[in-house]
Scaffold this motif. Structure first.
Motif, PDB file in Angstrom:
ATOM      1  N   THR A 565      22.408   4.429   0.500  1.00 18.59           N
ATOM      2  CA  THR A 565      21.549   4.791   1.634  1.00 18.59           C
ATOM      3  C   THR A 565      20.284   5.477   1.153  1.00 18.59           C
ATOM      4  O   THR A 565      19.185   5.228   1.664  1.00 18.59           O
ATOM      5  N   ARG A 566      20.434   6.366   0.172  1.00 19.32           N
ATOM      6  CA  ARG A 566      19.250   7.034  -0.406  1.00 19.32           C
ATOM      7  C   ARG A 566      18.250   6.002  -0.927  1.00 19.32           C
ATOM      8  O   ARG A 566      17.042   6.111  -0.699  1.00 19.32           O
ATOM      9  N   ARG A 567      18.783   5.012  -1.654  1.00 18.93           N
ATOM     10  CA  ARG A 567      17.890   3.979  -2.211  1.00 18.93           C
ATOM     11  C   ARG A 567      17.152   3.248  -1.087  1.00 18.93           C
ATOM     12  O   ARG A 567      15.937   3.028  -1.164  1.00 18.93           O
ATOM     13  N   ASN A 568      17.897   2.880  -0.063  1.00 18.56           N
ATOM     14  CA  ASN A 568      17.292   2.124   1.033  1.00 18.56           C
ATOM     15  C   ASN A 568      16.282   2.954   1.802  1.00 18.56           C
ATOM     16  O   ASN A 568      15.249   2.434   2.245  1.00 18.56           O
ATOM     17  N   HIS A 569      16.563   4.248   1.993  1.00 23.85           N
ATOM     18  CA  HIS A 569      15.647   5.062   2.789  1.00 23.85           C
ATOM     19  C   HIS A 569      14.324   5.286   2.058  1.00 23.85           C
ATOM     20  O   HIS A 569      13.246   5.167   2.644  1.00 23.85           O
ATOM     21  N   THR A 570      14.415   5.604   0.771  1.00 21.90           N
ATOM     22  CA  THR A 570      13.169   5.781   0.010  1.00 21.90           C
ATOM     23  C   THR A 570      12.390   4.469  -0.051  1.00 21.90           C
ATOM     24  O   THR A 570      11.155   4.469   0.002  1.00 21.90           O
ATOM     25  N   ALA A 571      13.099   3.349  -0.122  1.00 23.21           N
ATOM     26  CA  ALA A 571      12.435   2.033  -0.148  1.00 23.21           C
ATOM     27  C   ALA A 571      11.663   1.786   1.147  1.00 23.21           C
ATOM     28  O   ALA A 571      10.585   1.170   1.116  1.00 23.21           O
ATOM     29  N   THR A 572      12.166   2.265   2.294  1.00 22.01           N
ATOM     30  CA  THR A 572      11.417   2.075   3.546  1.00 22.01           C
ATOM     31  C   THR A 572      10.087   2.813   3.484  1.00 22.01           C
ATOM     32  O   THR A 572       9.068   2.311   3.964  1.00 22.01           O
ATOM     33  N   HIS A 573      10.098   4.021   2.886  1.00 26.11           N
ATOM     34  CA  HIS A 573       8.852   4.782   2.759  1.00 26.11           C
ATOM     35  C   HIS A 573       7.846   4.033   1.876  1.00 26.11           C
ATOM     36  O   HIS A 573       6.653   3.972   2.182  1.00 26.11           O
ATOM     37  N   ILE A 574       8.350   3.490   0.772  1.00 26.87           N
ATOM     38  CA  ILE A 574       7.470   2.756  -0.151  1.00 26.87           C
ATOM     39  C   ILE A 574       6.892   1.520   0.536  1.00 26.87           C
ATOM     40  O   ILE A 574       5.677   1.261   0.477  1.00 26.87           O
ATOM     41  N   LEU A 575       7.752   0.752   1.220  1.00 21.96           N
ATOM     42  CA  LEU A 575       7.273  -0.457   1.907  1.00 21.96           C
ATOM     43  C   LEU A 575       6.274  -0.114   3.007  1.00 21.96           C
ATOM     44  O   LEU A 575       5.286  -0.826   3.201  1.00 21.96           O
ATOM     45  N   HIS A 576       6.534   0.974   3.738  1.00 23.94           N
ATOM     46  CA  HIS A 576       5.624   1.400   4.797  1.00 23.94           C
ATOM     47  C   HIS A 576       4.222   1.646   4.231  1.00 23.94           C
ATOM     48  O   HIS A 576       3.216   1.161   4.763  1.00 23.94           O
ATOM     49  N   ILE A 578       2.940   0.567   1.389  1.00 24.51           N
ATOM     50  CA  ILE A 578       2.332  -0.647   0.827  1.00 24.51           C
ATOM     51  C   ILE A 578       1.906  -1.609   1.931  1.00 24.51           C
ATOM     52  O   ILE A 578       0.881  -2.299   1.817  1.00 24.51           O
ATOM     53  N   LEU A 579       2.665  -1.667   3.031  1.00 24.10           N
ATOM     54  CA  LEU A 579       2.253  -2.482   4.177  1.00 24.10           C
ATOM     55  C   LEU A 579       0.911  -2.010   4.716  1.00 24.10           C
ATOM     56  O   LEU A 579       0.022  -2.824   5.015  1.00 24.10           O
ATOM     57  N   ARG A 580       0.748  -0.702   4.853  1.00 29.02           N
ATOM     58  CA  ARG A 580      -0.524  -0.153   5.361  1.00 29.02           C
ATOM     59  C   ARG A 580      -1.669  -0.479   4.400  1.00 29.02           C
ATOM     60  O   ARG A 580      -2.788  -0.791   4.823  1.00 29.02           O
ATOM     61  N   LYS A 581      -1.377  -0.422   3.129  1.00 29.55           N
ATOM     62  CA  LYS A 581      -2.396  -0.690   2.115  1.00 29.55           C
ATOM     63  C   LYS A 581      -2.741  -2.182   2.069  1.00 29.55           C
ATOM     64  O   LYS A 581      -3.905  -2.563   1.911  1.00 29.55           O
ATOM     65  N   THR A 582      -1.729  -3.034   2.223  1.00 29.75           N
ATOM     66  CA  THR A 582      -1.921  -4.487   2.070  1.00 29.75           C
ATOM     67  C   THR A 582      -2.369  -5.160   3.361  1.00 29.75           C
ATOM     68  O   THR A 582      -3.290  -5.986   3.359  1.00 29.75           O
ATOM     69  N   VAL A 583      -1.703  -4.827   4.467  1.00 36.75           N
ATOM     70  CA  VAL A 583      -1.953  -5.514   5.736  1.00 36.75           C
ATOM     71  C   VAL A 583      -3.021  -4.811   6.568  1.00 36.75           C
ATOM     72  O   VAL A 583      -3.820  -5.455   7.250  1.00 36.75           O
ATOM     73  N   LYS A 616       3.434 -10.324  -2.457  1.00 38.32           N
ATOM     74  CA  LYS A 616       2.550  -9.271  -2.964  1.00 38.32           C
ATOM     75  C   LYS A 616       3.111  -7.877  -2.637  1.00 38.32           C
ATOM     76  O   LYS A 616       3.111  -6.981  -3.483  1.00 38.32           O
ATOM     77  N   ILE A 617       3.613  -7.719  -1.402  1.00 41.07           N
ATOM     78  CA  ILE A 617       4.188  -6.431  -0.974  1.00 41.07           C
ATOM     79  C   ILE A 617       5.423  -6.106  -1.816  1.00 41.07           C
ATOM     80  O   ILE A 617       5.582  -4.982  -2.307  1.00 41.07           O
ATOM     81  N   GLU A 618       6.293  -7.079  -2.008  1.00 43.28           N
ATOM     82  CA  GLU A 618       7.509  -6.875  -2.783  1.00 43.28           C
ATOM     83  C   GLU A 618       7.187  -6.527  -4.230  1.00 43.28           C
ATOM     84  O   GLU A 618       7.810  -5.628  -4.817  1.00 43.28           O
ATOM     85  N   ALA A 619       6.209  -7.216  -4.811  1.00 40.62           N
ATOM     86  CA  ALA A 619       5.837  -6.968  -6.208  1.00 40.62           C
ATOM     87  C   ALA A 619       5.303  -5.554  -6.380  1.00 40.62           C
ATOM     88  O   ALA A 619       5.646  -4.843  -7.337  1.00 40.62           O
ATOM     89  N   GLU A 620       4.453  -5.110  -5.437  1.00 38.24           N
ATOM     90  CA  GLU A 620       3.875  -3.771  -5.562  1.00 38.24           C
ATOM     91  C   GLU A 620       4.950  -2.698  -5.356  1.00 38.24           C
ATOM     92  O   GLU A 620       4.939  -1.660  -6.020  1.00 38.24           O
ATOM     93  N   ALA A 621       5.878  -2.960  -4.450  1.00 40.83           N
ATOM     94  CA  ALA A 621       6.979  -2.009  -4.238  1.00 40.83           C
ATOM     95  C   ALA A 621       7.806  -1.868  -5.503  1.00 40.83           C
ATOM     96  O   ALA A 621       8.184  -0.756  -5.901  1.00 40.83           O
ATOM     97  N   ASN A 622       8.087  -2.963  -6.174  1.00 35.37           N
ATOM     98  CA  ASN A 622       8.880  -2.913  -7.400  1.00 35.37           C
ATOM     99  C   ASN A 622       8.113  -2.287  -8.559  1.00 35.37           C
ATOM    100  O   ASN A 622       8.714  -1.683  -9.444  1.00 35.37           O
ATOM    101  N   ARG A 623       6.778  -2.390  -8.533  1.00 38.45           N
ATOM    102  CA  ARG A 623       5.987  -1.684  -9.550  1.00 38.45           C
ATOM    103  C   ARG A 623       6.138  -0.179  -9.378  1.00 38.45           C
ATOM    104  O   ARG A 623       6.245   0.566 -10.362  1.00 38.45           O
ATOM    105  N   ALA A 624       6.135   0.260  -8.121  1.00 35.02           N
ATOM    106  CA  ALA A 624       6.326   1.694  -7.844  1.00 35.02           C
ATOM    107  C   ALA A 624       7.712   2.154  -8.291  1.00 35.02           C
ATOM    108  O   ALA A 624       7.892   3.260  -8.794  1.00 35.02           O
ATOM    109  N   ILE A 625       8.703   1.274  -8.133  1.00 34.56           N
ATOM    110  CA  ILE A 625      10.073   1.598  -8.548  1.00 34.56           C
ATOM    111  C   ILE A 625      10.170   1.666 -10.069  1.00 34.56           C
ATOM    112  O   ILE A 625      10.735   2.597 -10.635  1.00 34.56           O
TER     113      ILE A 625
END
Length: 878
Positions: A565-576, A578-583, A616-625
């Motif tokens: 759950t910790r992994r998934n919750h932090t991932a939502t913050h990262i995706l949020h 990156i979505l704002r930055k990308t979209v 692109k969003i997925e790649a940038e999220a994984n770079r942050a990880i």
């Protein structure tokens, strides 16, 4: 001589003297409610001494883990300020259960110290009980000490008893003269002085009598021996040190504290107190947790909590601004793990639990200290010396300051705490809470009950940001909307505890699962909820025994599920972020669901995300990880969080103090959920879906960690299988499938052409079966095909007829299908819909349609021929 060698030599010496080497028992005494902790070597043999238990040996030797903090034996307040006091220490001891007595005990002790340890005889002194002529004579013969070095002392110093009644007897102490430099300097300084010159090394207890309620002493039938010698003290003597903290038992730990704090040991008296206290407390914390004690607000857990918070406060004094104790514990484990493997086995638990407790306390320590400093300044100005009990209670209730911590902090200012007033307020709080929520049964709804409980003062504290398990107390049990006293095996209940590590469902994050266990019961926690602000409710099923209100319990979350759950919750913050930055900056969270298995994130956006955008969003999220960025949490004011760029969710209500979660260089959000420590802990994020859930709202679904790995593995397996089936390299699979699709479409077109030719041929054959009903050509036949094929065949036949009525029937999957078609020149006289309405009942169905074409389905295909015959009658009758 190193302490490890001393420990080994002691055990080996007595083993040669016929003693069984018995492992140290745990710090939590087994089956002895009279003791908070094991505080002496004889504790594990108490039943043997009392004749309640038998062992297969009569001589034993141990190196026993001991704890003196809380209860009757409490050295906590002196730790760090003296050369000898400790919370945790090791006691070397040899024991005789009705075997040898004074003579052998004295001879063994003297031989070990003077021959094995080679201590100089001229620096050794002994004491005996003032009337114990027997012990004095044995000492004289065994040691040849002069009479003045065999000192007789009274009952206070040299008579031991297990309790007010029971086994007791005189004792004899062996002391080491550390010289004038360790003394008080007074002319009258002698054995018995409180200074450190004459250091007690070893205490030999001669269990000789049984004391009854009147105080009368009767000789025991089985006289026994119980001795105890602190390893820390013997090590200081053997290593020529005037303080235990300068021995090799502590120097590695102190070195680690110096490294973490950048404060040099020996440079300042007050700093030294803090360094020594931290070194001692780190040992206590490590061994208590390894023996199953976790921080809580009751009993053993509360003592541990006090020790951790006292050490944290000393760290603050040394300039530490973030958790550090768990790193000191690592050094304790490294230096003592060989002798005590249990601390090595428990190292992960020790690190998590210590860091969690530290982080929790650090959040409030600064504010509590600021309030305390202001109170101290005010009292000094009024020339008062007592901190009111009400103020100490406020510090405890609001900031978690144990009263002894407050007393410890203000000691340097010459102030004391009104502990009587503090204890009175604590008792009042417990009584008021108990009285107000007791008997709140029979409520019509659970929600009403929750509100009543909260109004009555019942509350539970969440400690799960920093802890995965905690010792606590059951405050309330609810079954079918009613508060009950006890729940038994099979009952499905809701449990409220004083403290809990279980996260209650909120902010899109699902509630934790796990277990609640205690003496004689075990509960499986299937969900956790927060029905009202201060109540955390565990949804449980009693799997073993029965649980009652006020029972002590261990609450432990499912750590694997929480980590997911910790992994998934932090991932939502990262995706949020990156979505704002990308979209675009218009993207805002519109909802989320974070569970251990996966997460979904709803966000405002007006169109579908293209494949390339998702990649692109997925790649940038994984770079942050992969960058393994720090994930930090701050509890600060709402305004400060906003000023620091934290994103607040639209529609959410926030208090004055908020929790800000920052992913270094990526995002900052106000969030109450649980998160990883670093982005690398997420491992991998895979977006598994994207779609629309409402007008202007899109949804991303994704997995992380092991679930993401499983998702990738399944995709790999599918690609591998496709590659094998297609006999093509993986990179060419898509092209090969595309070509197969194109080929399939071409084949379908060819098939359709052939079918059309076949139908045309069949239609030509059916034309020969046309009958005249009056002046109308009627063609009725049973054929094969589905509804579509019947329509196509009917159209072809109408075309060939030019003018007439066509009725076709077929059996399909055990059902009857019938279709009527009328050429346009006849629709003013005959209606296909009317014809079908009359034919449908014959095949057990219903139907309808337009005047030029209609169809029906029925459940009686056996009547198809009957329906055809009926057709001619219907047309003739029109």
């Amino acid at each position: 001589m190193k302490s490890s060698e001393i420990r080994k030599r002691f055990l080996d010496y007595f083993a040669k003297k016929g003693h069984s080497i018995v492992p140290s028992s745990a710090l939590v005494p087994k089956g002895d409610p009279t003791l908070l902790f094991t505080n002496a070597g004889m504790v594990q043999f108490k039943g043997v001494f009392l004749g309640e238990e038998k062992r297969d040996y009569t001589r034993a030797v141990t190196c026993q883990k001991c704890m003196r903090a809380g209860g009757k034996h409490n050295d906590l307040e002196n730790v760090g300020r003296t050369a000898r006091h400790h919370t945790f220490f090791e006691m070397l001891g040899n024991f005789s259960f009705g075997d040898y007595f004074k003579k052998e005990a004295i001879e063994f002790a003297w031989e070990f110290l003077t021959k094995e340890m080679k201590l100089p005889k001229e620096r050794l002194w002994v004491t005996v009980f003032e009337t114990d002529d027997e012990a004095a004579a044995i000492w004289k013969k065994a040691s040849n000490l002069p009479d003045e070095r065999i000192v007789r002392l009274g009952e206070k110093d040299n008579f031991w008893s297990m309790g007010d009644t029971g086994p007791c007897g005189p004792c004899s102490e062996i002391l080491f003269d550390q010289g004038e430099k360790a003394g008080c300097g007074r002319p009258e300084c002698a054995v018995g002085c409180d200074c450190d010159r004459y250091l007690e090394i070893w205490n030999l207890v001669f269990m000789q009598y049984d004391r009854d309620a009147s105080g009368k002493l009767t000789a025991l039938p089985r006289q026994s021996i119980d001795t105890g010698m602190g390893l820390e003290r013997l090590s200081s003597v053997m290593q020529g040190k005037l303080t235990n903290y300068d021995t090799d038992l502590f120097t590695p730990i102190i070195g680690r504290i110096e490294e973490l704090s950048s404060v040099k040991y020996g440079s300042d008296e007050e700093s030294d107190v803090s360094i020594k206290a931290i070194a001692d407390h780190a040992r206590a914390i490590t061994f208590l947790m390894a023996d199953g004690v976790l921080p809580s607000n009751e009993g053993k857990g509360y003592v541990l909590r006090r020790i951790i918070r006292r050490a944290a406060r000393h760290g603050k004094f040394l300039g530490m601004k973030e958790p550090f104790l768990y790193r000191v514990n690592e050094t304790v484990i490294a230096s003592m793990g060989e002798a005590y493997p249990e601390i090595t086995r428990a190292k992960d638990l020790i690190a998590r639990a210590t860091r969690g407790e530290e982080e929790r306390f650090f959040e409030t320590l600064e504010r509590g200290l600021t309030m305390l400093d202001a109170e101290v300044a005010s009292l000094k100005e009024k020339k008062e010396t007592v901190i009111p009990g009400s103020f100490a209670f406020k510090l405890y209730d609001t900031f978690g300051f144990p009263v002894d911590l407050t007393a410890d902090i203000i000691r340097k200012d010459g102030l004391i705490v009104d502990e009587e007033g503090f204890n009175r307020l604590m008792d009042e709080q417990r009584k008021m809470a108990r009285a107000s929520w007791k008997g709140l049964a029979g409520r019509e709804s659970s929600q009403e009950l929750y509100k009543s409980l909260a109004s009555a003062g019942l509350k539970s504290s969440f400690v799960g940001y920093h802890m995965d398990a905690v010792s606590s107390r059951v405050l309330c049990i609810i079954k079918n909307g009613q508060a009950i006293d006890t729940a038994s095996i099979g009952d499905e209940v809701e449990v409220i505890a004083e403290e809990t590590p279980f996260y209650a469902e909120s902010g899109g994050q699902t509630g934790d699962t796990g277990a609640i266990v205690g003496k004689g019961f075990s509960l499986k926690v299937t969900d956790t909820r927060r029905p009202v602000a201060d109540l955390i409710v565990h949804v449980c099923k009693v799997e073993e025994g029965s649980v009652s209100v006020d029972d002590d319990a261990e609450l432990a979350i499912d750590v694997e599920a929480r980590n997911a759950t910790r992994r998934n919750h932090t991932a939502t913050h990262i995706l949020h972020a990156i979505l704002r930055k990308t979209v675009g900056e218009h993207v805002r969270q519109a909802g989320s669901l974070v569970s251990p298995k996966s997460f979904r994130f709803d966000f405002s956006h007006f169109e579908q995300l293209g494949t390339e955008t998702i990649k692109k969003i997925e790649a940038e999220a994984n770079r942050a990880i992969l960058s393994n960025k720090d994930v930090s949490t701050d509890v600060i004011s709402y305004q400060e969080a906003v000023d620091r760029g934290a994103m607040a969710l639209f529609g959410e209500k926030y208090g004055e103090v908020v929790r800000m979660v920052q992913v270094e260089g990526v995002s900052a959000e106000l969030c109450g959920g649980t998160h990883v420590k670093r982005t690398g802990d997420i491992g991998l994020v895979k977006i598994t879906g994207e779609g629309s859930v409402a007008a202007g709202v899109r949804r991303i679904e994704a997995v992380t960690g092991e679930a993401a790995l499983e998702y990738v593995t399944q995709a790999e397996d599918a690609l591998r299988e496709a590659s094998q089936l297609l006999k093509a390299p993986r990179a060419e699979v898509a092209d090969k499938i595309r070509k197969l699709f194109d080929d399939a479409k071409e084949l379908e077109r060819e098939i359709e052409k052939l079918k059309s030719k076949e139908k045309a041929g069949a239609a030509g054959e059916l034309i020969d079966s046309v009958k005249k009903v009056g002046d109308v050509s009627v063609l009725a036949a049973k054929v094969s095909g589905d509804a579509k094929e019947l329509r196509e065949m009917a159209d072809a036949l109408r075309l060939k007829l030019g003018s007439g009525i066509v009725v076709l029937a077929a059996e399909l999957e055990g059902k009857a299908l019938i279709l009527a078609a009328v050429t346009r020149d006849l629709t003013d006289r005959y209606s296909a819909g009317e014809i079908i309405k009359k034919l449908a009942p014959v095949i057990g169905g219903k139907g309808g349609g337009k005047s030029d074409m209609a169809q029906a389905g029925g459940s009686e295909p056996a009547n198809i021929n009957k329906a055809i015959e009926e057709l001619y009658k219907i047309i003739q009758a029109i």
